[in-house]
Design an enzyme around this catalytic site. Structure first.
Site, PDB file in Angstrom:
ATOM      1  N   LYS A 193       0.859  -1.187   0.000  1.00 31.27           N
ATOM      2  CA  LYS A 193       0.000   0.000   0.000  1.00 31.27           C
ATOM      3  C   LYS A 193       0.894   1.235   0.000  1.00 31.27           C
ATOM      4  CE  LYS A 193      -2.434   1.447   3.800  1.00 31.27           C
ATOM      5  NZ  LYS A 193      -1.828   2.775   4.049  1.00 31.27           N
TER       6      LYS A 193
ATOM      7  N   GLU B 203      -9.172   7.608   4.002  1.00 34.12           N
ATOM      8  CA  GLU B 203      -8.999   7.929   5.425  1.00 34.12           C
ATOM      9  C   GLU B 203      -9.516   9.339   5.730  1.00 34.12           C
ATOM     10  OE1 GLU B 203      -5.170   7.101   7.170  1.00 34.12           O
ATOM     11  OE2 GLU B 203      -5.759   8.058   9.065  1.00 34.12           O
TER      12      GLU B 203
HETATM   13  O1  KIV Z   1      -0.703   2.457   8.773  1.00 37.81           O
HETATM   14  C1  KIV Z   1      -1.916   2.263   8.943  1.00 37.81           C
HETATM   15  O2  KIV Z   1      -2.366   1.769   9.981  1.00 37.81           O
HETATM   16  C2  KIV Z   1      -2.813   2.659   7.881  1.00 37.81           C
HETATM   17  C3  KIV Z   1      -4.273   2.631   8.178  1.00 37.81           C
HETATM   18  C4  KIV Z   1      -4.604   3.896   8.858  1.00 37.81           C
HETATM   19  C5  KIV Z   1      -5.085   2.428   6.979  1.00 37.81           C
HETATM   20  O3  KIV Z   1      -2.392   3.031   6.837  1.00 37.81           O
END
Ligand code: KIV
Length: 269
Positions: free
Chosen positions: A118, A187
């Site tokens: 991600k 988010e």
């Molecule tokens: O790092 C994380 O926990 C995240 C979430 C807020 C989606 O990216």
């Protein structure tokens, strides 16, 4: 190993195919043990860079290194069999160029054996997302409130309160979709905007502080378990792990001090 005993992990395309269907359940996890519990109920587990804050006491996520993500990513992959494991690309590991992003994403995937990465950013990261997905790396996007840009955004602020912000926020989610991401974390978005984006893009939206209008939800495990003395306002706290741990440690300390620990049955003979 018999054919029957092979448990297949959820894949990125399977998550993508859940658009508009049964809501997608996800949580973060940073250790093998919690991941094994979480995967009984979650479709994917995110090894997020929030681990810098909830596990390592950092003030924000900017100090998290690739090495740290890999250590926790490996633990979570080891502890699980079924869930898709997504590992965050930390600040500084992908923004410079698509080539740098590919090198670091490939390293994360090789060393952790996770199923996807991600990264944060919309229009500005679209070229990079396309570069990775065209080279075999499934990418989950992350738009709206992007914690790695906290200094530019001026803190952790809900996005879209002012409708003038909407076109840019919508363009970000669309750019991520068009670049080939299989899902996108939204988010800190106001509900009508999260609903609009979810209705306008073809990949699942995973909300965190972005309302039930999204295709799925994610929370930081430590926050929802009540482990710290603080959690973001939007987090529903389902457990009281902090007080439970404190009570257990306090009882143990009392027993050590009054010499009732270890008891007869806790001593090797
Ligand atoms: O790092 C994380 O926990 C995240 C979430 C807020 C989606 O990216």
């Amino acid at each position: 190993m018999s054919k029957e005993s092979v448990i297949r992990r959820v894949t990125a395309p399977q998550i993508a195919a859940r658009k508009g269907g049964e809501p997608i359940v996800s949580l973060t996890s940073y250790h093998a043990h919690t991941a094994a519990i979480v995967e009984k109920y979650a479709d994917f587990i995110l090894v997020g860079d929030s681990l810098g804050m909830v596990m390592h006491g950092m003030e924000n996520t900017l100090g998290v290194s690739i090495e740290l993500m890999i250590v926790h990513g490996k633990a979570v992959v080891r502890g699980t069999k079924r869930a898709l494991i997504v590992v965050d690309m930390p600040f500084g590991s992908y923004e410079e160029s698509p080539e740098v992003a590919f090198r670091n994403a490939a390293r994360i995937m090789k060393e952790t054996q996770c199923g996807a990465v991600k990264l944060e950013g919309g229009v500005s990261m679209a070229e990079t997302i396309r570069f990775l997905t065209e080279r075999g790396i499934p990418v989950m996007g992350h738009t709206g409130l992007t914690p790695q840009s906290t200094h530019v955004m001026g803190g952790f602020k809900t996005q879209g309160r002012d409708e003038e912000q909407w076109p840019d926020l919508i363009a970000d989610a669309k750019a991520v979709e068009e670049a080939g991401a299989f899902a996108v974390v939204l988010e800190g978005l106001v509900e009508p905007l999260a609903r609009k984006i979810t209705g306008e893009i073809s990949i699942p939206t995973i909300g965190i502080g972005a309302s039930a209008a999204c295709d799925g939800q994610i929370l930081v495990l430590e926050d929802m378990l009540g482990l710290g003395d603080w959690a973001p306002k939007f987090v529903k706290v389902y457990g009281k792990l902090g007080p439970m741990i404190e009570e257990a440690v306090k009882t143990y300390a009392e027993e050590v001090k009054d010499r009732s620990f270890p008891g007869e049955d806790q001593v090797y003979r």
